[in-house]
Design a protein around this motif. Structure first.
Motif, PDB file in Angstrom:
ATOM      1  N   ALA A 100       0.851  -1.193   0.000  1.00  0.00           N
ATOM      2  CA  ALA A 100       0.000   0.000   0.000  1.00  0.00           C
ATOM      3  C   ALA A 100       0.886   1.243   0.000  1.00  0.00           C
ATOM      4  O   ALA A 100       0.636   2.213  -0.723  1.00  0.00           O
ATOM      5  N   ASN A 111       4.069   1.348  -1.062  1.00  0.00           N
ATOM      6  CA  ASN A 111       4.761   1.377  -2.354  1.00  0.00           C
ATOM      7  C   ASN A 111       3.874   2.041  -3.420  1.00  0.00           C
ATOM      8  O   ASN A 111       4.304   2.945  -4.139  1.00  0.00           O
ATOM      9  N   ASP A 112       2.611   1.575  -3.495  1.00  0.00           N
ATOM     10  CA  ASP A 112       1.691   2.107  -4.502  1.00  0.00           C
ATOM     11  C   ASP A 112       1.436   3.585  -4.269  1.00  0.00           C
ATOM     12  O   ASP A 112       1.421   4.382  -5.210  1.00  0.00           O
ATOM     13  N   ARG A 139       3.351   5.752  -2.745  1.00  0.00           N
ATOM     14  CA  ARG A 139       4.534   6.551  -3.077  1.00  0.00           C
ATOM     15  C   ARG A 139       4.639   6.783  -4.580  1.00  0.00           C
ATOM     16  O   ARG A 139       4.897   7.899  -5.037  1.00  0.00           O
ATOM     17  N   ALA A 140       4.417   5.723  -5.345  1.00  0.00           N
ATOM     18  CA  ALA A 140       4.513   5.854  -6.800  1.00  0.00           C
ATOM     19  C   ALA A 140       3.472   6.852  -7.311  1.00  0.00           C
ATOM     20  O   ALA A 140       3.759   7.687  -8.174  1.00  0.00           O
ATOM     21  N   LEU A 141       2.252   6.775  -6.754  1.00  0.00           N
ATOM     22  CA  LEU A 141       1.170   7.625  -7.253  1.00  0.00           C
ATOM     23  C   LEU A 141       1.272   9.054  -6.729  1.00  0.00           C
ATOM     24  O   LEU A 141       0.810   9.993  -7.383  1.00  0.00           O
ATOM     25  N   ARG A 171       3.633  10.648  -9.085  1.00  0.00           N
ATOM     26  CA  ARG A 171       2.933  10.971 -10.321  1.00  0.00           C
ATOM     27  C   ARG A 171       2.222  12.327 -10.181  1.00  0.00           C
ATOM     28  O   ARG A 171       2.362  13.215 -11.025  1.00  0.00           O
ATOM     29  N   ARG A 202       4.500  15.389 -10.056  1.00  0.00           N
ATOM     30  CA  ARG A 202       4.997  15.809 -11.368  1.00  0.00           C
ATOM     31  C   ARG A 202       3.943  16.632 -12.113  1.00  0.00           C
ATOM     32  O   ARG A 202       4.262  17.491 -12.917  1.00  0.00           O
ATOM     33  N   HIS A 203       2.683  16.304 -11.860  1.00  0.00           N
ATOM     34  CA  HIS A 203       1.615  17.041 -12.538  1.00  0.00           C
ATOM     35  C   HIS A 203       1.629  18.528 -12.180  1.00  0.00           C
ATOM     36  O   HIS A 203       1.251  19.361 -12.987  1.00  0.00           O
ATOM     37  N   ILE A 230      -7.334   5.714 -17.069  1.00  0.00           N
ATOM     38  CA  ILE A 230      -6.119   5.293 -16.372  1.00  0.00           C
ATOM     39  C   ILE A 230      -6.476   4.544 -15.092  1.00  0.00           C
ATOM     40  O   ILE A 230      -5.799   3.592 -14.709  1.00  0.00           O
ATOM     41  N   PHE A 270      -5.286   0.870 -13.711  1.00  0.00           N
ATOM     42  CA  PHE A 270      -4.826   0.563 -12.357  1.00  0.00           C
ATOM     43  C   PHE A 270      -5.617  -0.596 -11.772  1.00  0.00           C
ATOM     44  O   PHE A 270      -5.084  -1.438 -11.073  1.00  0.00           O
ATOM     45  N   VAL A 310      -2.893  -2.984  -7.952  1.00  0.00           N
ATOM     46  CA  VAL A 310      -2.744  -1.696  -7.267  1.00  0.00           C
ATOM     47  C   VAL A 310      -3.874  -1.501  -6.260  1.00  0.00           C
ATOM     48  O   VAL A 310      -5.013  -1.837  -6.545  1.00  0.00           O
ATOM     49  N   ARG A 311      -3.541  -0.954  -5.092  1.00  0.00           N
ATOM     50  CA  ARG A 311      -4.596  -0.593  -4.121  1.00  0.00           C
ATOM     51  C   ARG A 311      -5.361   0.602  -4.670  1.00  0.00           C
ATOM     52  O   ARG A 311      -4.742   1.643  -4.975  1.00  0.00           O
ATOM     53  N   ALA A 367      -4.899   4.280 -21.941  1.00  0.00           N
ATOM     54  CA  ALA A 367      -4.820   4.590 -20.516  1.00  0.00           C
ATOM     55  C   ALA A 367      -3.396   4.981 -20.165  1.00  0.00           C
ATOM     56  O   ALA A 367      -2.661   4.218 -19.574  1.00  0.00           O
ATOM     57  N   VAL A 368      -3.006   6.166 -20.609  1.00  0.00           N
ATOM     58  CA  VAL A 368      -1.675   6.670 -20.305  1.00  0.00           C
ATOM     59  C   VAL A 368      -1.836   8.035 -19.657  1.00  0.00           C
ATOM     60  O   VAL A 368      -2.883   8.662 -19.789  1.00  0.00           O
ATOM     61  N   ASP A 369      -0.798   8.470 -18.923  1.00  0.00           N
ATOM     62  CA  ASP A 369      -0.879   9.749 -18.240  1.00  0.00           C
ATOM     63  C   ASP A 369      -0.333  10.840 -19.152  1.00  0.00           C
ATOM     64  O   ASP A 369       0.841  10.849 -19.485  1.00  0.00           O
ATOM     65  N   LEU A 419       0.240  13.934 -18.660  1.00  0.00           N
ATOM     66  CA  LEU A 419       1.150  14.926 -18.081  1.00  0.00           C
ATOM     67  C   LEU A 419       2.475  14.314 -17.641  1.00  0.00           C
ATOM     68  O   LEU A 419       3.282  14.980 -17.001  1.00  0.00           O
ATOM     69  N   LEU A 420       2.679  13.046 -17.967  1.00  0.00           N
ATOM     70  CA  LEU A 420       3.983  12.437 -17.721  1.00  0.00           C
ATOM     71  C   LEU A 420       4.643  12.176 -19.070  1.00  0.00           C
ATOM     72  O   LEU A 420       3.969  12.126 -20.101  1.00  0.00           O
ATOM     73  N   LEU A 478       6.426   4.483 -13.725  1.00  0.00           N
ATOM     74  CA  LEU A 478       5.304   4.463 -12.782  1.00  0.00           C
ATOM     75  C   LEU A 478       4.604   3.107 -12.813  1.00  0.00           C
ATOM     76  O   LEU A 478       4.347   2.489 -11.772  1.00  0.00           O
ATOM     77  N   ARG A 502       6.624   0.409 -11.207  1.00  0.00           N
ATOM     78  CA  ARG A 502       6.564   0.470  -9.739  1.00  0.00           C
ATOM     79  C   ARG A 502       5.241  -0.098  -9.242  1.00  0.00           C
ATOM     80  O   ARG A 502       5.194  -0.801  -8.242  1.00  0.00           O
ATOM     81  N   LEU A 503       4.165   0.211  -9.958  1.00  0.00           N
ATOM     82  CA  LEU A 503       2.852  -0.276  -9.530  1.00  0.00           C
ATOM     83  C   LEU A 503       2.715  -1.779  -9.780  1.00  0.00           C
ATOM     84  O   LEU A 503       1.904  -2.453  -9.151  1.00  0.00           O
ATOM     85  N   ARG A 562       5.021  -3.569  -8.974  1.00  0.00           N
ATOM     86  CA  ARG A 562       5.850  -4.072  -7.888  1.00  0.00           C
ATOM     87  C   ARG A 562       7.277  -4.405  -8.298  1.00  0.00           C
ATOM     88  O   ARG A 562       7.937  -5.245  -7.691  1.00  0.00           O
TER      89      ARG A 562
END
Lengths: 266, 311
Positions: free
Chosen positions: A17, A19-20, A22-24, A27, A30-31, A100, A104, A109-110, B87-89, B91-92, B100, B103-104, B106
């Motif tokens: 949870a 890890n997910d 932190r990654a998000l 994201r 950056r926006h 998106i 996920f 992903v949680r 389904a891509v971001d 703004l990245l 990303l 990482r998701l 894992r």
């Protein structure tokens, strides 16, 4: 071409949870710099508002003993927080619309990590925005009397308020059908501080309005933070603000999770 | 041989509308099955159930040996999904999107970065790696989308109309990638509205209409079932047309209709025979071509209805 196999999902689920999330969070952070709308809501609008109230309206508003800029800064900060919340609603809504979130959901992903990413990034925006407001405040005559403890209390209270507002904004973003709708739904949120003690003392308002203005939760935040800044007695405002906004968080966070799962599954 | 995807009696309704009326499918490990059908046939609903996005009302579905309802997490760990909507971001950058997703999925940060570079190279996106995705063309987005679904080298891949809206060159690129994936042993379930796409890629095609599988087989079996190819001939004037239809024993052409004949062809030698007959009697066709059966023909034959009824 190498073959990549993810590590088996061993480890406690709290680890993943985190890890997910932190990654998000990364994201959404950056926006911030890449979204003109978020930058505008973070810097431009609150600064304009501060200058407008300081120099255009301020002279005509009587705030008793304190100077108007010392009175209004706490209030302008609450307005800046609700401005920033609009961007959170829009970001959550457009995630749900653009497929998106669907991706996920097909991954390990949680779901809640998506919301955590948005809310934490929102808090970063709030903190930067608040710091800029205080900095600009100093430039235009803001002279606080607060000691270290009072500064900490004021900033802590603002952080609690900003957290609650970010979760409310997330809920509005989930409920809205379109990005335009999200923006519209968060308008009342932006407007609420105005109907309160944030920008003007409510003492001159008509009775009914005055009762609302003095007792609505954004006013408690503005009153408590203002008192802490100016070294005035805080009275009931601080604990009322804490009870209100902590209570709102307790209700809204689980609600956001539930609505998000339902909307994402629909 | 073990089946990578196994579906029995899959049903799903939205309110009163029954979208899936009992779908049976099986896809051998390492092969590609194309679900061919018009909009609204139930293709996307099937993919959404198999990728755990939607729970079925009835039936059983196993993906890579895991039940899609009871073992949804295990299924998510063994699939890649490229949906109709990219389904891509936006703004990245392309690179950031891939890291990303890694990482998701894992992966450790270092592994996610290496994998991102590798996939960017493979999908011909190296030059655009550090540009924001919102500056990408439709074809580049689709390639990135596909790359994302391959971050963990999933054994099973779902591609929901992967080439809809792409120009022919980008479409060819996606097809090439899918062939590479098949060669590396990945199992693919692909949905498409284009018979040509199924023809290009699939060993096996299942035609879906109104929530049921209405026909199944290899592309050539299906086309045989649907009807032969046709030789289309056009003529300079009515006289030549009338002469040709006599020689080839075709139906009497309508007066004032198009100056054309359409004749069924079973084998290549039929074409030669017909052209020889025309040459012997001195009738010259203006133009000729051999037409393949189209998706419309497939549907007309299988369901008695043209495609696009629900569009």
């Amino acid at each position: 071409m190498t073959t990549v196999t993810p590590p088996a999902p061993a480890g406690p689920s709290a680890y993943w949870a985190l890890n997910d999330s932190r990654a998000l969070i990364g994201r959404c952070l950056r926006h911030i710099a890449r979204s003109p709308e978020q930058l505008m809501l973070m810097f431009f609008l609150p600064i304009m508002l501060l200058l407008m109230f300081r120099y255009l309206f301020g002279g005509a508003i009587s705030t008793g003993g304190v100077s108007y800029v010392n009175y209004v800064l706490a209030g302008i900060i609450t307005v800046a927080v609700t401005f920033n919340a609009t961007a959170t609603s829009v970001a959550v809504c457009s995630d749900l619309q653009e497929g998106i979130v669907e991706r996920f959901r097909s991954m390990p992903v949680r779901g809640s990590a998506v919301l955590v990413g948005h809310v934490v990034a929102a808090l970063v925006r709030h903190v930067i925005s608040i710091a800029v407001m205080i900095g600009v405040g100093f430039l235009v005559g803001f002279r606080p009397q607060a000691g270290f403890g009072q500064w900490c209390a004021a900033l802590g209270l603002l952080l609690l308020f900003a957290t609650a507002v970010s979760w409310i904004a997330a809920v509005l973003g989930i409920v809205a059908k379109t990005v335009e709708g999200a923006s519209g739904l968060s308008m009342p949120l932006v407007f609420i501080p105005y109907v309160g003690s944030a920008l003007v003392p409510p003492s001159t308002m008509p009775d009914g309005l005055r009762a609302f203005a003095e007792n609505q939760p954004v006013s408690h935040v503005a009153d408590a933070v203002r008192a802490l800044f100016t070294g005035a007695p805080v009275g009931d405002a601080a604990w009322l603000a804490v009870v209100w906004w902590a209570g709102i968080i307790v209700v809204v966070v689980p609600l956001a999770g539930r609505l998000f799962r339902r909307r994402a599954a629909g | 041989m073990e089946q990578a995807i196994e579906v029995r009696g899959l049903r799903k309704s939205y309110g009163d509308i029954e979208v899936l009326k009992g779908i049976d499918l099986s896809v051998e490990r390492g092969s590609l099955l194309a679900l061919l059908g018009p909009n609204g046939a139930g293709k996307t609903t099937t993919v959404r159930i198999l990728s755990t996005l939607l729970e079925p009302d009835g039936g059983v579905a196993r993906v890579n040996g895991h039940d899609v309802v009871a073992q949804a997490a295990a299924v998510r760990g063994s699939i890649g999904l490229t949906g109709q909507q990219t389904a891509v971001d936006e703004l990245l950058t392309g690179y950031e999107n891939l890291v990303l997703m890694g990482r998701l999925f894992r992966l450790r940060t270092g592994a996610a970065r290496r994998r991102a570079r590798e996939l960017l190279a493979r999908f011909d996106l190296e030059d655009a790696a550090d540009r924001l995705v919102r500056t990408y063309s439709g074809g580049m987005r689709r390639r990135l989308d596909l790359a994302i679904s391959l971050v963990t080298s999933p054994p099973v891949l779902f591609l929901d109309e992967p080439t809809t809206g792409l120009d022919p060159r980008s479409r060819g690129g996606v097809w090439e990638t899918v062939r590479d994936l098949l060669a590396s042993g990945v199992t693919v379930l692909l949905t498409t509205q284009y018979l040509e796409e199924a023809d290009q890629l699939a060993g096996h095609v299942a035609v879906v209409d109104g929530g049921r599988i209405v026909a199944e087989g290899s592309p050539s079996e299906l086309k045989r079932h649907v009807g032969a190819e046709r030789l289309e001939l056009t003529f300079a004037d009515e006289r030549a047309l009338a002469a040709a239809s006599r020689v080839l024993a075709a139906e009497e052409p309508r007066a004032g209709g198009p100056l054309a004949l359409s004749l069924p062809v079973e084998h290549a030698k039929d074409v030669k025979r017909m052209l020889d007959q025309l040459a012997e009697s001195g009738v010259e066709p203006d133009r000729l071509f051999v037409a393949e059966p189209t998706l419309d023909d497939v549907f007309l034959t299988l369901t008695g209805q043209p495609t696009g009824g629900t569009r």
